[in-house]
Design an enzyme around this catalytic site. Structure first.
Site, mmCIF file in Angstrom:
data_model
loop_
_atom_site.group_PDB
_atom_site.id
_atom_site.type_symbol
_atom_site.label_atom_id
_atom_site.label_comp_id
_atom_site.label_asym_id
_atom_site.label_seq_id
_atom_site.Cartn_x
_atom_site.Cartn_y
_atom_site.Cartn_z
ATOM 1 N N CYS A 1 89.966 -28.122 -27.972
ATOM 2 C CA CYS A 1 89.220 -27.514 -26.875
ATOM 3 C C CYS A 1 87.768 -27.876 -27.147
ATOM 4 C CB CYS A 1 89.387 -25.996 -26.807
ATOM 5 S SG CYS A 1 88.316 -25.287 -25.539
ATOM 6 N N CYS B 1 85.269 -24.692 -26.380
ATOM 7 C CA CYS B 1 85.267 -23.513 -27.257
ATOM 8 C C CYS B 1 86.482 -23.564 -28.173
ATOM 9 C CB CYS B 1 85.192 -22.237 -26.443
ATOM 10 S SG CYS B 1 86.251 -22.207 -24.985
ATOM 11 N N SER B 2 87.505 -22.786 -27.894
ATOM 12 C CA SER B 2 88.632 -22.741 -28.826
ATOM 13 C C SER B 2 89.924 -22.377 -28.123
ATOM 14 C CB SER B 2 88.333 -21.736 -29.929
ATOM 15 O OG SER B 2 88.104 -20.469 -29.349
ATOM 16 N N CYS B 3 90.084 -22.778 -26.836
ATOM 17 C CA CYS B 3 91.292 -22.438 -26.090
ATOM 18 C C CYS B 3 92.515 -22.998 -26.818
ATOM 19 C CB CYS B 3 91.217 -22.987 -24.671
ATOM 20 S SG CYS B 3 89.840 -22.279 -23.755
HETATM 21 FE FE FE Z 1 88.185 -23.098 -25.191
#
Ligand code: FE
Length: 196
Positions: free
Chosen positions: A104, A107-109
């Protein structure tokens, strides 16, 4: 101070921070609740491994999984509908010609329901910024050296879309049961930073 009083103070502070993050747009409304729901719903890499083992042993399921993962994972009792709205899941399968890896960049999906909480390296700036530019180099740092002829596809997750990789089934595993096969699959394999 009593324990009850202390914990109600902490709760109030947490709610305050949550409201601040939401008001500044850093956190979607209800996002914490969503994450906690997913967490409590039993998100663990064992779920992803179970899906992979089933796909390895049932070509019909494998085809349905690649065509419509949200529907297919219901066949094994899993779902992406744990949060406020169902996240779209795309499952991609490694072949001799193509290796897939998930990131991602924003961000951190991550598909928490299938893989549990994401590892810290997945959230790191170094991984997110470099895997798109130099996937082969980043994978080599993970110890995964791919043949030069193998194409690498990088899938960029988002708030709406999550990805999971089906690694190639290792040679010499014909005699293994589905649970034994699931035991071979690692979290890195499901993200694409390991072969299995
Ligand atoms: Fe994300």
């Amino acid at each position: 101070m009593s324990d009850d009083h202390a914990s109600s103070l902490i709760s109030a502070e947490v709610r305050h921070v949550e409201a601040l993050l939401e008001s500044r747009g850093l956190l979607g409304a209800g996002e914490i609740d969503t994450r906690i729901d997913e967490f409590l719903a039993g998100g663990t890499p064992a779920n992803g491994a179970r899906i992979v083992a089933h796909a390895w042993t049932d070509p019909g399921f494998a085809a349905r999984l690649l065509a419509d993962a949200n529907e297919a994972i219901r066949e094994v009792g899993l779902s992406m509908a744990g949060g406020l709205q169902e996240q779209r899941l795309k499952v991609v399968a490694n072949t001799a010609e193509e290796h897939n890896v998930v990131v991602c960049t924003l961000c951190s999906c991550y598909p928490i329901a299938l893989l549990g909480p994401s590892p810290s390296w997945y959230k790191s700036e170094a991984y997110r910024s470099r895997v798109v530019r130099d996937p082969r180099g980043v994978l080599a740092e993970f110890g995964l050296e791919l043949p030069a002829a193998t194409r690498i596809s990088v899938w960029d997750a988002s708030a709406e879309s999550r990805y999971m990789v089906v690694p190639r089934r290792p040679a010499g595993t014909d005699g293994l049961t589905e649970p034994e096969l699931a035991g071979l699959v690692t979290r890195k394999g499901l993200i694409g930073t390991a072969a299995v």
